[in-house]
Enzyme design. Sequence first.
Site, PDB file in Angstrom:
ATOM      1  N   HIS A 208       0.832  -1.212   0.000  1.00 18.14           N
ATOM      2  CA  HIS A 208       0.000   0.000   0.000  1.00 18.14           C
ATOM      3  C   HIS A 208       0.865   1.261   0.000  1.00 18.14           C
ATOM      4  CE1 HIS A 208      -3.494   2.536   1.285  1.00 18.14           C
ATOM      5  NE2 HIS A 208      -2.522   3.236   1.861  1.00 18.14           N
ATOM      6  N   GLU A 209       1.874   1.303   0.877  1.00 15.99           N
ATOM      7  CA  GLU A 209       2.715   2.500   0.958  1.00 15.99           C
ATOM      8  C   GLU A 209       3.533   2.694  -0.313  1.00 15.99           C
ATOM      9  OE1 GLU A 209       2.203   4.589   3.256  1.00 15.99           O
ATOM     10  OE2 GLU A 209       0.907   3.220   4.379  1.00 15.99           O
ATOM     11  N   HIS A 212       1.696   4.711  -2.746  1.00 14.49           N
ATOM     12  CA  HIS A 212       1.824   6.159  -2.532  1.00 14.49           C
ATOM     13  C   HIS A 212       3.151   6.671  -3.101  1.00 14.49           C
ATOM     14  CE1 HIS A 212      -1.783   6.534  -0.290  1.00 14.49           C
ATOM     15  NE2 HIS A 212      -1.364   5.919   0.803  1.00 14.49           N
ATOM     16  N   HIS A 218      -5.231   7.616  -1.997  1.00 13.71           N
ATOM     17  CA  HIS A 218      -6.229   6.705  -1.455  1.00 13.71           C
ATOM     18  C   HIS A 218      -7.438   6.650  -2.376  1.00 13.71           C
ATOM     19  CE1 HIS A 218      -4.521   7.147   2.862  1.00 13.71           C
ATOM     20  NE2 HIS A 218      -4.029   6.090   2.253  1.00 13.71           N
TER      21      HIS A 218
END
Length: 377
Positions: A208-209, A212, A218
């Site tokens: 997930h990170e 980014h 998101h």
Amino acid sequence: MLLLLQAHGPAALLLLLLLLETAAAAPGPPLSHSPWKEQAPQSPNLGVDVAQDASRGSEGLAAQWNPPRCGVPDPPTSPGSRSGRNRQKRFVLSGGRWDKTDFTYKIVRFPWQLVKAKVRRVIAAALKVWSDVTPLTFTEVHSGEADIVIDFTQYWHGDNLPFDGPGGILAHAFFPKTHREGAVHFDYDESWSIGNHLGTDLLQVAAHEFGHVLGLQHTPVSKALMSPFYFFRYPLQLSEDDTQGIQYLYGKPKASREVQEEQLHPPEVETNEITHEQAALMWGTDKNKIYFFQGRGYWRYNPSTHQVDNVYPRRMADWRGVPQEIDAAFQDESGFAYFLKGQQYWKFDPVQVKVLDGYPRLIGQDFFRCSAPSNAF
């Protein structure tokens, strides 16, 4: 009062009773001015709040009970932004993109619960989630500068985004084209684990990170990897929304990579037609990955196109530790795959992409509680 009654007798008593009756009949303050009523929540407002949280996605009413989540702030909501159709433009405006496709990464500090070798494998697997659907490459370096710098730290650590101890904020990362681009911080105080419910799954949070770091914001799309809230899902895979977002920024994989993979794993059969398959496996969170096995090769069937992917067949060596000529295969509720051959079976870990230690084991003994075979003659 007693002296008054004694002095005036029955007349005073009658006057006192009339006064008490009048006081009892006097109206009190209206209910709307009751202190309890003013502090009580109003049910119409509560209904609006619940509807707003539900409309944001992120696993329904996640915000109502404050589950663990990513520390990157959510983008501002606007009318029409609830649909994944608007998500690609928001990525570009909020996060930007890198002007390169080949990245280096470095791990500065490690979590105390896990050995370094396992952490390195998980980080590589989390990056591979994105490189599998893009032309991006990731190479670990152990010294010098790196494009992506990974650190496990705690509380105030120099970026004005302090961690809060176990639970709450799990990690955060910085977008491209910002003053800290490429920085990924994990909360050192979390109970990090790999592939189970005993703690916070490092693979899912890391993937997930890294989304980014590559420029993704998101998403309100339920069950997407880039949803801001942490929910354990196993095995890890990108949603269609995640894939469309990252490919909007960097494109699809280069054809040359597929050619290189075929050269590294040359198929033994010159066609992708499947005949006389020996076993089949439905795999994934939604069991949307279908594999067919025959002899020393295997194929992956794509339900969306109703065809076998064109880079197949591949060699069984990709499934490290699984034997050739298997008889059957299935997935359990935790995401592990089981391969059966003869009287033995092998348990396959999708995180480490290999058979677990201690296998093969006997099917009859573990599944049917048969007694162990005797060594006596």
